[in-house]
Design a protein around this motif. Structure first.
Motif, PDB file in Angstrom:
ATOM      1  N   TYR A 240      14.208   3.827  -8.333  1.00 29.60           N
ATOM      2  CA  TYR A 240      13.218   2.854  -8.789  1.00 29.60           C
ATOM      3  C   TYR A 240      12.484   2.325  -7.564  1.00 29.60           C
ATOM      4  CZ  TYR A 240      11.237  -1.507 -10.580  1.00 29.60           C
ATOM      5  OH  TYR A 240      10.376  -2.524 -10.922  1.00 29.60           O
ATOM      6  N   GLU A 241      11.159   2.313  -7.635  1.00 32.97           N
ATOM      7  CA  GLU A 241      10.364   1.897  -6.488  1.00 32.97           C
ATOM      8  C   GLU A 241       9.204   1.017  -6.942  1.00 32.97           C
ATOM      9  OE1 GLU A 241       7.929   4.062  -2.794  1.00 32.97           O
ATOM     10  OE2 GLU A 241       8.750   5.242  -4.447  1.00 32.97           O
ATOM     11  N   GLU A 242       8.994  -0.082  -6.248  1.00 31.91           N
ATOM     12  CA  GLU A 242       7.812  -0.918  -6.422  1.00 31.91           C
ATOM     13  C   GLU A 242       7.038  -0.918  -5.112  1.00 31.91           C
ATOM     14  OE1 GLU A 242       8.681  -4.892  -7.632  1.00 31.91           O
ATOM     15  OE2 GLU A 242       9.903  -4.300  -9.350  1.00 31.91           O
ATOM     16  N   ILE A 243       5.719  -0.747  -5.184  1.00 30.68           N
ATOM     17  CA  ILE A 243       4.904  -0.806  -3.972  1.00 30.68           C
ATOM     18  C   ILE A 243       3.674  -1.673  -4.212  1.00 30.68           C
ATOM     19  CG2 ILE A 243       5.642   1.503  -3.235  1.00 30.68           C
ATOM     20  CD1 ILE A 243       2.717   2.418  -3.872  1.00 30.68           C
ATOM     21  N   ILE A 244       3.217  -2.307  -3.153  1.00 31.58           N
ATOM     22  CA  ILE A 244       1.930  -3.001  -3.125  1.00 31.58           C
ATOM     23  C   ILE A 244       1.215  -2.548  -1.856  1.00 31.58           C
ATOM     24  CG2 ILE A 244       0.734  -5.219  -2.949  1.00 31.58           C
ATOM     25  CD1 ILE A 244       3.122  -6.504  -4.333  1.00 31.58           C
ATOM     26  N   VAL A 245      -0.045  -2.185  -1.981  1.00 34.15           N
ATOM     27  CA  VAL A 245      -0.840  -1.753  -0.834  1.00 34.15           C
ATOM     28  C   VAL A 245      -2.058  -2.648  -0.711  1.00 34.15           C
ATOM     29  CG1 VAL A 245      -1.995   0.152   0.307  1.00 34.15           C
ATOM     30  CG2 VAL A 245      -0.141   0.627  -1.311  1.00 34.15           C
ATOM     31  N   GLY A 246      -2.210  -3.247   0.457  1.00 32.56           N
ATOM     32  CA  GLY A 246      -3.423  -3.980   0.784  1.00 32.56           C
ATOM     33  C   GLY A 246      -4.079  -3.338   1.979  1.00 32.56           C
ATOM     34  N   SER A 247      -5.400  -3.129   1.931  1.00 33.81           N
ATOM     35  CA  SER A 247      -6.087  -2.469   3.048  1.00 33.81           C
ATOM     36  C   SER A 247      -7.430  -3.132   3.305  1.00 33.81           C
ATOM     37  CB  SER A 247      -6.288  -0.979   2.751  1.00 33.81           C
ATOM     38  OG  SER A 247      -7.032  -0.794   1.563  1.00 33.81           O
ATOM     39  N   THR A 248      -7.900  -3.033   4.525  1.00 41.07           N
ATOM     40  CA  THR A 248      -9.139  -3.702   4.918  1.00 41.07           C
ATOM     41  C   THR A 248     -10.366  -3.096   4.266  1.00 41.07           C
ATOM     42  OG1 THR A 248      -9.270  -2.285   6.882  1.00 41.07           O
ATOM     43  CG2 THR A 248      -8.200  -4.427   7.154  1.00 41.07           C
ATOM     44  N   ASP A 249     -10.239  -1.905   3.701  1.00 41.98           N
ATOM     45  CA  ASP A 249     -11.391  -1.258   3.075  1.00 41.98           C
ATOM     46  C   ASP A 249     -11.410  -1.438   1.559  1.00 41.98           C
ATOM     47  OD1 ASP A 249      -9.203   0.399   2.584  1.00 41.98           O
ATOM     48  OD2 ASP A 249     -10.462   2.185   2.432  1.00 41.98           O
ATOM     49  N   ASN A 250     -10.472  -2.218   1.006  1.00 40.04           N
ATOM     50  CA  ASN A 250     -10.387  -2.380  -0.442  1.00 40.04           C
ATOM     51  C   ASN A 250     -10.417  -3.859  -0.800  1.00 40.04           C
ATOM     52  OD1 ASN A 250     -10.110  -1.910  -3.152  1.00 40.04           O
ATOM     53  ND2 ASN A 250      -8.030  -1.107  -3.037  1.00 40.04           N
ATOM     54  N   ARG A 251     -11.194  -4.185  -1.832  1.00 45.84           N
ATOM     55  CA  ARG A 251     -11.330  -5.580  -2.239  1.00 45.84           C
ATOM     56  C   ARG A 251     -10.238  -5.990  -3.230  1.00 45.84           C
ATOM     57  NH1 ARG A 251     -16.554  -3.555  -2.327  1.00 45.84           N
ATOM     58  NH2 ARG A 251     -16.601  -3.427  -4.607  1.00 45.84           N
TER      59      ARG A 251
ATOM     60  N   ASP B 209       0.065   6.269  -1.347  1.00 48.61           N
ATOM     61  CA  ASP B 209       0.659   5.188  -0.559  1.00 48.61           C
ATOM     62  C   ASP B 209      -0.352   4.485   0.335  1.00 48.61           C
ATOM     63  OD1 ASP B 209       3.264   5.484  -1.608  1.00 48.61           O
ATOM     64  OD2 ASP B 209       3.552   7.266  -0.370  1.00 48.61           O
ATOM     65  N   GLU B 210      -1.650   4.733   0.071  1.00 46.60           N
ATOM     66  CA  GLU B 210      -2.725   3.973   0.696  1.00 46.60           C
ATOM     67  C   GLU B 210      -3.555   3.249  -0.358  1.00 46.60           C
ATOM     68  OE1 GLU B 210      -3.833   6.302   4.719  1.00 46.60           O
ATOM     69  OE2 GLU B 210      -4.344   7.417   2.905  1.00 46.60           O
ATOM     70  N   GLY B 211      -3.082   3.290  -1.627  1.00 49.46           N
ATOM     71  CA  GLY B 211      -3.759   2.583  -2.702  1.00 49.46           C
ATOM     72  C   GLY B 211      -4.847   3.359  -3.399  1.00 49.46           C
TER      73      GLY B 211
END
Length: 478
Positions: free
Chosen positions: A158-169, A310-312
């Motif tokens: 079981y895996e939960e991920i959150i990705v935040g990146s400078t190129d995405n709003r 894994d980069e959103g």
């Protein structure tokens, strides 16, 4: 899900965007923050006894900053806002500062789920899992009195991920269940011992997985019987001939040959560094006109499927080779940025402690028009390879060596008898050009694939229809 995971660490979305804005203020081209929580449960049956039941838990954050081709990265499992601010500043200061070339802002969102958002590690199912393992042992032994040993491993993740990146709003997130079972049996006759291995899995609910039915029956039953069948076939296998022959590859798992010998060579980092045999062949003919190869991260519940990478970036359907012509490469954000391309949704990593890189998802050869029987009938003398047990590939040259675990000799269009010790030796680009027949029976593997690259292990799927390779070198034992 985003709020639930962030709340575990007394964080919120504004805190993540604050960290990302801080990275831009440090004049990086690109930065991202990757939160991951992962659980894994493993049950092992060895000859009627449940010998192991283990549980693994990990969570953490990976922080990356990019400036041109210079990348700095750090990770931590001490998840507090104060610590993340410190790590972000450190990562930004580590990157080599050159002319600014900020990646333009984009809007990525994952609006659909191609697998259930559930946790297969559920205490309510412990008794069911133990029952299934014991059932595997019992049914395998019922298939044939030559079965002496039964071994099975059930793995739930079981895996939960959150990705935040400078190129995405937006912040992107995913919940990824994964179930896999391996079944191995040993059979013995006249002091000859052989083994057979089967199994499969995917991104399922645990109860759906145990009850999953096909037009051939319950999957668990099919895999048990298949392991026994493969072992018994091996008892009667004769030594493989050596030489250069036509080779037929069966549908499904034999697609691993093209995953290794072709797919890796189409990953953007190898292309950018010019270490791939395909580096200068975009738009050129690299395969038979019968061949169309795709990487598709959007297949329902397959092992290699991803709602987002894994980069959103949402999982995508990418045509790599169309009618023999090389059309595109697999890209993550970094290599796409450097090569002035777009990400293809193939930025993948093993965990928060690793950097993402271009990786395959579900890679397969599309179906053709030939029937399986017509392909077999077309061979005067050759090899029919049904399963592989392992292999090696040189990405730079495309040379490969694959060992078969189940193969047969063909004479005058008929399958004569099983053979053992057959090794397929060739060059990926030559093999792709030598495909003269492609079956109408596309089949994906059962969900057993793992891919290792630069030490990172991730789940993938492969597939293909039956295909005929006109000539391939076979290393045998006679």
């Amino acid at each position: 899900m985003i709020n639930r995971l962030l709340n575990k660490y007394n964080l919120n979305k504004n805190n993540v965007f604050f960290l990302l804005d801080n990275m831009l203020e440090n004049k990086v081209d690109f930065g991202d923050i990757y939160f991951q929580l992962k659980e894994q449960e493993v049950w092992v049956l060895d000859n009627k006894i449940i010998k192991q039941g283990s549980y693994f838990y990990d969570n953490g954050v990976g922080i990356r900053a990019v400036k041109n081709i210079s990348t700095s990265f750090s990770h931590t499992n001490l998840i507090t806002l104060k610590n993340l601010i410190s790590f972000t500043d450190t990562v930004c200061n580590m990157v080599v500062h050159t002319k600014n070339n900020v990646i333009k802002k984009q809007l990525y969102s994952n609006s659909t789920n191609i697998y259930p958002q559930c946790n297969p590690i559920n205490n309510d199912y412990i008794e069911k899992k133990i029952y299934i393992l014991n059932y595997i042992d019992q049914l395998a032994r019922q298939q044939d009195n030559r079965v002496t040993d039964v071994y099975a491993v059930l793995t739930c993740e079981y895996e939960e991920i959150i990705v935040g990146s400078t190129d995405n709003r937006l912040l992107s997130s995913d919940i990824r269940p994964l179930i896999h079972i391996t079944i191995q049996v040993i059979v013995e006759q006249n002091n000859n011992r052989e083994k057979g291995t089967s199994g499969g899995g995917g991104r399922f609910k645990i109860d759906e997985f145990f009850k999953k039915n096909t037009n051939k029956g319950i999957l668990i039953d099919i895999w048990i019987k298949e392991a026994v069948r493969i072992a018994i076939v091996a008892l009667f296998a004769k030594l493989s001939p050596s030489g250069s022959f036509p080779v037929i590859l069966g549908p499904g798992w034999p697609g691993i040959l093209f995953h290794e010998a072709v797919g890796h060579g189409l990953e953007g980092d190898f292309i950018r560094k010019k270490t791939s045999v395909f580096s200068k062949k975009l738009g050129l003919k690299v395969a038979s006109t019968l061949c169309t190869v795709v990487d598709n991260g959007t297949l329902y519940s397959k092992r290699g499927s991803i709602n987002i990478d894994d980069e959103g970036v949402p999982g995508q359907y990418n045509i790599l080779i169309k009618n023999g012509i090389l059309k595109s490469f697999l890209q993550d954000k970094l290599n796409a940025h450097i090569m002035n391309k777009k990400s293809t949704g193939n930025g993948r990593r093993e965990s928060y402690a690793h950097l993402p890189m271009p990786r395959m998802t579900n890679t397969y050869l599309l179906a053709g028009k030939d029937t399986h029987s017509d392909i077999i009938n077309s061979v005067e003398y050759g090899i029919y390879a049904v399963n592989f047990s392992g292999g090696q590939v040189d990405i730079t040259s495309g040379n490969f060596v694959f060992s078969t675990s189940e193969a047969y000799l063909i004479k005058k269009g008929k399958i004569v008898h099983p053979i053992k010790g057959a090794t397929l030796i060739g060059l990926g680009t030559e093999v792709m050009q030598s495909i003269s027949m492609v079956g109408d029976n596309l089949h994906m593997d059962e969900g057993v694939g793992n891919c290792v690259k630069n030490g990172q292990n991730i789940p993938v799927s492969v597939g293909q229809p039956t295909i005929k390779i006109d000539q391939l070198t076979i290393g045998g034992t006679c």
